[in-house]
Write an enzyme that holds these catalytic residues in place. Sequence first.
Site, PDB file in Angstrom:
ATOM      1  N   SER A 181       0.785  -1.240   0.000  1.00 40.26           N
ATOM      2  CA  SER A 181       0.000   0.000   0.000  1.00 40.26           C
ATOM      3  C   SER A 181       0.816   1.288   0.000  1.00 40.26           C
ATOM      4  O   SER A 181       0.246   2.372  -0.117  1.00 40.26           O
ATOM      5  CB  SER A 181      -0.972   0.011   1.190  1.00 40.26           C
ATOM      6  OG  SER A 181      -0.274   0.012   2.413  1.00 40.26           O
ATOM      7  N   LYS A 222      -6.327   4.763   8.058  1.00 40.35           N
ATOM      8  CA  LYS A 222      -5.100   5.393   7.568  1.00 40.35           C
ATOM      9  C   LYS A 222      -5.234   6.910   7.490  1.00 40.35           C
ATOM     10  O   LYS A 222      -4.273   7.643   7.759  1.00 40.35           O
ATOM     11  CB  LYS A 222      -4.713   4.800   6.204  1.00 40.35           C
ATOM     12  CG  LYS A 222      -4.220   3.368   6.327  1.00 40.35           C
ATOM     13  CD  LYS A 222      -3.860   2.749   4.993  1.00 40.35           C
ATOM     14  CE  LYS A 222      -3.331   1.324   5.195  1.00 40.35           C
ATOM     15  NZ  LYS A 222      -2.997   0.661   3.922  1.00 40.35           N
TER      16      LYS A 222
END
Length: 349
Positions: A235, A280
Site C-alpha cells: 500500500s 489510515k
Amino acid sequence: MKKNKKLVLILSIVLSTILLWVAFLFPLPYYIESPGGAADIRTVLTVGGKEDEQSGSYNFVYVQVKPATAIQLLFAALDSHSDIISKEELAGGANSEEFYRINQFYMETSQNIAKYQGLTLAKKETSLEFFGVYVLNVTEDSTFKHILNIADTVVSVNGKTFKSSPELIEYVSSLKLGSDVTVGYVSAGQELTADGKIIKLENGKNGIGIGLVDHTEVKSSEQIDFQTGSIGGPSAGLMFTLAIYTQLADPDLRDGRMIAGTGTIGEDGSVGDIGGADKKVLSAAKAGASVFFVPNNPVDKEILKQHPDAKTNYEEAMEAVKKDKLDIEVVPVTHVKEAIDYLKKTKSQ
C-alpha cells in the site's frame, strides 16, 4: 462445613485467577485492526546516495494489527476505530511465517514498480524485467493445491509467457471452465511443470486458483535503495513513487508540506485500492499531515453483488474525516500523475 467453605473459596479464587489470566494474556484466533501511524519515507528510501533535505515530507501510513485476548476483543468492540478480524480473514489460512513472506513479496513488487514509475515520470532511462508471478496462496479447490507453494514463480501457462500479471490473468480467464491447463513454474531453483484444470473463482471468473504478485526487477543507472526491514505490504507504492519522482525531477514539489497517502502502484502508474482507508486517514491526520492521497476506483461489480453497501477507498476516508472532524485535505486519485498535478497546482509559489 467450615473446611468445605474454605475449600470452595480457595477453588473460586484459583478459578477466577485462571479466567483472568486467560482473558488478559491468552491470545484468541482473532486480530484487532486499528489506526497505526505515519512514517517519513526518508527513513526507508535514499535516491542517488543523497539525503533528501528539502522541507516537508512524504509519509506512508499504516494500520496496527495485533493478536487479541478476550479482554482486548471487548475493548475493540466498543471502539469505533477498531475492527475485529479472524485469523482466516487476515492470513487466508497462511501461518505466521507464510503471512510474513507474502507481505514481503508484496513490498518487493511495490518497491520495484515505484522505482520504475518514478524513473519513467522523471524521464530517466529504465526498464522493468518481468520474470513471472510469485505464488502467494493456492485455494482449497484449486487442482494445483499441494503442487504450487508460496514463493514459487509461475513463468508460463500452456507454454505461453507473459509481460505482466494482468496479461497472464486475462489469458487464464479466457480459458474454458474445466479445460486442461499446464503451468510452468520455478520452485527452489528448479524449472518444473504441472497439469491441472481451470476452475471458477470466487470473483466469478475462470482461473487456476492462485493468489499472485509480480516477480520483477528494475534496471537503471540511478541508485535507488530501500531499507524497509520487516515492513510489508503493497500500500505504500503511490507514496514511494512520489518520493522517487520528486528527488529525481522536482525537488520543490512538496513545498514544505507534510503529505501522506496510501495506494498501490501499477506498472502503468494506476493507483490501486487498499484496506483500512478510514484508519489510515486518521493516522495521517493525527501525525499532522495536511494532504492525504487515497485511491478512488469504482467498486467491482462482483463485490457490489455480494456487498451492496461497499464503498470506494475515498468514500471510506471521507466518512472518517466527517465523523472525527479531521483537519486534512483528502485528495482522490486513480493515477500517480493526478497526485503530481495536484501538488504542482497547490504550491504556494
